[in-house]
Design a protein around this motif. Structure first.
Motif, short mmCIF file in Angstrom:
data_model
loop_
_atom_site.label_atom_id
_atom_site.label_comp_id
_atom_site.label_asym_id
_atom_site.label_seq_id
_atom_site.Cartn_x
_atom_site.Cartn_y
_atom_site.Cartn_z
N VAL A 211 7.09 -8.12 -7.50
CA VAL A 211 7.50 -6.91 -8.22
C VAL A 211 8.20 -5.98 -7.24
N ASN A 212 8.83 -4.92 -7.78
CA ASN A 212 9.52 -3.98 -6.89
C ASN A 212 8.61 -2.85 -6.43
N PHE A 213 7.78 -2.40 -7.34
CA PHE A 213 6.89 -1.29 -6.98
C PHE A 213 5.47 -1.57 -7.44
N GLY A 214 4.50 -1.25 -6.55
CA GLY A 214 3.11 -1.25 -6.96
C GLY A 214 2.66 0.19 -7.07
N LEU A 215 2.04 0.53 -8.22
CA LEU A 215 1.64 1.91 -8.44
C LEU A 215 0.13 2.00 -8.47
N LEU A 216 -0.44 2.85 -7.61
CA LEU A 216 -1.88 3.00 -7.56
C LEU A 216 -2.26 4.41 -7.96
N LYS A 217 -3.31 4.49 -8.82
CA LYS A 217 -3.84 5.80 -9.19
C LYS A 217 -5.19 5.96 -8.52
N LEU A 218 -5.46 7.13 -7.99
CA LEU A 218 -6.72 7.38 -7.31
C LEU A 218 -7.69 8.07 -8.25
N ARG A 219 -8.99 7.83 -7.95
CA ARG A 219 -9.99 8.62 -8.67
C ARG A 219 -9.85 10.08 -8.26
N PRO A 220 -10.23 10.98 -9.15
CA PRO A 220 -10.14 12.41 -8.80
C PRO A 220 -10.92 12.71 -7.52
N GLY A 221 -10.35 13.51 -6.65
CA GLY A 221 -11.04 13.94 -5.44
C GLY A 221 -10.77 13.04 -4.24
N GLU A 222 -10.13 11.90 -4.48
CA GLU A 222 -9.82 11.03 -3.35
C GLU A 222 -8.61 11.59 -2.59
N SER A 223 -8.65 11.45 -1.25
CA SER A 223 -7.51 11.91 -0.46
C SER A 223 -6.50 10.78 -0.33
N ALA A 224 -5.28 11.05 -0.77
CA ALA A 224 -4.24 10.04 -0.75
C ALA A 224 -3.97 9.57 0.68
N ALA A 225 -3.93 10.52 1.62
CA ALA A 225 -3.60 10.17 3.00
C ALA A 225 -4.62 9.19 3.57
N ASN A 226 -5.93 9.48 3.31
CA ASN A 226 -6.97 8.57 3.83
C ASN A 226 -6.86 7.20 3.21
N LYS A 227 -6.62 7.20 1.89
CA LYS A 227 -6.56 5.93 1.17
C LYS A 227 -5.36 5.12 1.65
N VAL A 228 -4.26 5.78 1.93
CA VAL A 228 -3.07 5.08 2.43
C VAL A 228 -3.42 4.33 3.71
N ALA A 229 -4.13 5.00 4.62
CA ALA A 229 -4.51 4.36 5.88
C ALA A 229 -5.39 3.14 5.61
N GLU A 230 -6.34 3.30 4.69
CA GLU A 230 -7.25 2.18 4.36
C GLU A 230 -6.48 1.00 3.82
N ILE A 231 -5.55 1.30 2.89
CA ILE A 231 -4.78 0.22 2.26
C ILE A 231 -3.91 -0.48 3.29
N LYS A 232 -3.30 0.31 4.15
CA LYS A 232 -2.46 -0.28 5.21
C LYS A 232 -3.29 -1.26 6.04
N ASP A 233 -4.46 -0.82 6.45
CA ASP A 233 -5.38 -1.65 7.23
C ASP A 233 -5.67 -2.96 6.52
N LEU A 234 -6.08 -2.78 5.27
CA LEU A 234 -6.49 -3.93 4.47
C LEU A 234 -5.36 -4.94 4.35
N LEU A 235 -4.16 -4.43 3.95
CA LEU A 235 -3.04 -5.34 3.73
C LEU A 235 -2.59 -5.98 5.03
N ALA A 236 -2.66 -5.25 6.11
CA ALA A 236 -2.24 -5.80 7.39
C ALA A 236 -3.19 -6.92 7.82
N ARG A 237 -4.48 -6.75 7.48
CA ARG A 237 -5.45 -7.78 7.85
C ARG A 237 -5.20 -9.07 7.09
#
Lengths: 388, 377
Positions: A211-237
């Motif tokens: 696909v061209n874009f993956g769209l993620l929605k966060l639960r209320p109160g989640e910090s996008a910046a923190n989640k971005v770092a987590e996802i980067k880690d996960l995908l890189a692994r």
């Protein structure tokens, strides 16, 4: 009550003053227009992302702009969705194909957006029910903001009367089954939305796994910046192919940087603002410098009477201020009118913001103060001794 | 007629003012234009004392330096050499604050008017009152009254471009006087005016001089207004050539005319003598000249009585119109008698050189004198 010499000087020769004001006002108007266009570019460039519903976006590092976005593996979205705090996921496919103008039968490139009709990736809830009409592969929705050269029946824009119309995309028959309103931005003049089967019909080479874009929605109160770092880690692994994981703000910033920073567009408008500023400053300087030179004996007389240099300088600077103020109002009104006209003609949104009004007012004040200060140099020629 | 009723003592007091009565006191004033090679002297060793409340008319050909002197008095130029006290402030090396204060106490009236083009007549005049901090209704009515008096009642709210040359000049006059300056410097203030309004302007000047002790210096070639002058100063080539207190001169002429001794002189010659004469007062009992001393002055008694004493013996008594001191000047001898005041005495005095000059210019005067001396012996 003190005699307001500065104001009286300005009003003394209405014809000359109007001419000066016209010059200065034009410079201010030009600044407004340049900033308006620049703002329109910003709005248009980020418009489509503004309509998309996501907190975090996954896309290829090869992304250049919306219509040349590169692809990512669809499973990345699934991997990321496993993380704590992700509320929902979605995807979007994008390509470009030739649209046949139903009226003139010529073809023109149009943006194709492939979605899951049951789960809209757009924020525009009001047209959700339209998505449900995308039942068959040959059904499409067309953007009402598409350019008229795509051939709406009424010759201006696509409307209800176009629904049911049949034409071709990439030489495949399609049928318009509904409308949506988006505005594809700088990259495309028009857009259609279709379902996945329809997308593969138009673009047979498209892989179902990419696909061209993956769209993620966060639960209320989640910090996008923190989640971005987590996802980067996960995908890189898990994967060797890099993926861009971006917050909404980062997406907008990169888009602005691309259009305003990496293309000449931003430079052109900034230069336009600068040139207008300089032109305005030169006009104010010429008007004031000329006025001071003509009144040198009057200023000398004031000095002889005992008025201070500060008082004289005050007159000149206040004259600059009056010129700026009197020119600003009409320039603002005129630019609002021109925003309306230009916006309609060019089909872009030129919006006046309070920030812009404030900024231009500030520029005007700086411009006139600067020129006024330059004109003060002429005051130094005041020679009361030559009066007798 | 004036002379007999005159209180000479009061006149002497008026004509020899104390330092504190002076509004302008110029001494040893030199001025130069240009720098270095092109430096050119335009004023040469000028001295001038002007009393508060005097109206001074300055004349002289163009380039004589009168305008330069006017700008120096008005603080529009800086004093370079010599001393100049204006309204009690030394202008040599004066601070900007002093200059600013002085300018506010000065009213300038320029020949070129220099009105503010964007302002009405009223506002032009108002600029002068605002500066010294008077405003409001009192000031407003004063401005209107002054402009009306100058014949501009119908033109109060006109801008200069709608005024004639003479009207502009009257606005300039109003602006120069409205803030009750202590000093008015005017350059041809009546040049553009008809006889009637020119007269009104000088009448206002006279009132200001009389009522407010305002000193007025006028550079003019308009001989219609010469009669208002207390003093006429004429400049030639950067120097004050003549400096005449008009009234003093007139009074002295009139007194001298009555005296036998000057009968033979033409009015012009008398006027020249009067110019040169000094006035001095002696108290009762004072020795005016002493026997045996070398003399260098010639005396005419204006008022009072003196005794002539030779070797301590009183030989004669002289009164108003009598003269003495001529013998030792003519014969280059020591004084042959002592003269003592027996009442308060006012004398007109000619220096030896001036006396000689009068003798040289008039043979008849010399003869008159010899006859008188002969008759006395």
């Amino acid at each position: 009550m003190r005699t307001n010499v500065a104001l009286l000087n300005i009003l003394n020769n209405p014809k000359k003053t109007l001419l000066s004001l016209a010059g200065i006002g034009t410079a201010i108007l030009l600044i407004f227009m340049q900033l308006g266009f620049r703002g329109a570019v910003e709005n248009t460039a980020t418009n489509i992302y503004g309509k998309m519903d996501f907190d975090i976006l996954l896309r290829s590092p090869d992304y250049l702009h919306f219509m040349d976005s590169g692809q990512i593996e669809r499973r990345y979205i699934n991997e990321a969705s496993a993380l704590e705090g992700i509320a929902d996921t979605n995807f979007m496919r994008v390509t470009v194909a030739n649209w046949r103008n139903p009226q003139k039968l010529n073809t023109k490139a149009i943006l194709i957006v492939g979605i899951d009709p049951l789960k809209s990736p757009f924020r525009v809830r009001t047209v959700d029910h339209e998505f449900s009409r995308l039942t068959a592969a040959e059904t499409i929705l067309i953007d009402t903001k598409s350019n008229r050269e795509f051939g709406p029946e009424n010759g201006r824009r696509f409307s209800e009367s176009d629904v049911g119309l049949q034409t071709e995309i990439a030489n495949r028959n399609i049928q318009i089954v509904g409308l949506f309103e988006m505005g594809a931005g700088l990259a495309a003049n028009g857009a259609v939305i279709c379902n996945e089967q329809g997308f593969r019909r138009i673009d047979p080479l498209a892989s179902p796994d990419r696909v061209n874009f993956g769209l993620l929605k966060l639960r209320p109160g989640e910090s996008a910046a923190n989640k971005v770092a987590e996802i980067k880690d996960l995908l890189a692994r898990n994967n060797s192919v890099p993926v861009d994981v971006l917050t909404r703000q980062e997406v907008v910033d990169r888009e602005l940087k691309r259009w305003l920073g990496e293309t000449p567009i931003g430079f052109i408008f900034n230069l336009g603002v600068l040139i207008s500023f300089v032109v305005g400053a030169v006009i104010v300087y010429m008007v004031l410098g000329n006025d001071v030179a003509n009144r040198l004996h009057e200023y000398a007389t004031m000095r002889a009477m005992g008025y201070s240099m500060t008082y004289l300088a005050g007159i000149v600077l206040r004259q600059a201020g009056y010129l700026a103020c009197f020119a600003f109002g009409p320039a603002l009104v005129l630019s609002l009118i021109l925003y309306g006209i230009t916006g309609r003609l060019a089909n872009i949104s030129l919006e006046m913001t309070w920030e812009r009004v404030g900024f231009v007012l500030l520029l005007t004040v700086v411009m006139s103060a600067f020129s006024g200060a330059l004109a003060l140099k002429k005051l130094m020629q005041v020679a009361p001794a030559e009066l007798f | 007629m004036i002379a007999e009723n005159l209180n000479l003592e009061a006149l002497i007091a008026r004509w020899t003012p104390a330092e504190s009565d002076l509004s302008i006191n110029v001494s040893g004033l030199n001025h130069f234009y240009g720098e270095g090679e092109t430096r050119k002297q335009v004023l040469y060793d000028n001295n001038l004392k002007i009393r508060r409340g005097e109206i001074v008319i300055m004349t002289g050909p163009s380039g004589s330096g009168k305008t330069t002197l006017l700008t120096l008095i008005g603080t529009l130029r800086s004093v370079q050499e010599g001393n100049m006290r204006v309204l009690g402030n030394e202008l040599l090396g004066a601070s900007p604050a002093t200059v600013a204060e002085l300018r506010k106490k000065t009213g300038f009236i320029f020949q070129a008017h220099n009105l503010f083009e964007s302002l009405t007549a009223f506002q032009n005049v108002s600029m002068a009152t605002e500066l010294v901090g008077t405003s409001g209704n009192e000031s407003k009515s004063r401005i209107e009254a002054t402009l009306t008096r100058l014949g501009l009642g119908q033109r109060i709210h006109y801008k200069p471009r709608s005024l004639s040359g003479g009207q502009k000049q009257r606005v300039a006059v109003a602006r120069g006087i409205i803030h009750r300056p202590q000093l008015i410097l005017a350059d041809e203030p009546t040049a553009a005016l008809d006889a009637e309004s020119g007269r009104e302007v000088v009448t206002i000047f006279q009132e200001m001089a009389r009522n407010e002790d305002c000193t007025i210096v006028i550079v003019t070639h308009d001989n219609r207004i010469l009669d208002v002058a207390d003093r006429i100063v004429s400049m030639v080539d950067g120097q004050i050539r003549t400096n005449v207190l008009v009234q003093r001169n007139a009074v002295i002429c009139q007194i001298l005319n009555e005296f036998e001794i000057f009968r033979s002189l033409t009015p012009q010659a008398i006027s020249q003598v009067a110019d040169k004469m000094k006035l001095r007062q002696y108290l009762v009992g004072e020795e005016i000249i002493r026997q045996g001393e070398m003399g260098d002055e010639f005396f005419v008694i204006g008022s009072g009585q003196v005794d002539i004493e030779i070797d301590g013996t009183r030989v004669n008594s002289l009164g108003r119109g009598a003269f003495f001191g001529e013998v030792s000047l003519i014969k280059q001898q020591p004084r042959n008698a002592t003269v003592r005041a027996t009442s308060n005495v006012a004398c007109f005095i000619l220096s030896k050189d001036d006396f000689q000059a009068v003798l040289d210019s008039s043979r008849s005067f010399e003869e008159e004198l010899r006859n008188a001396i002969f008759a006395r012996q």
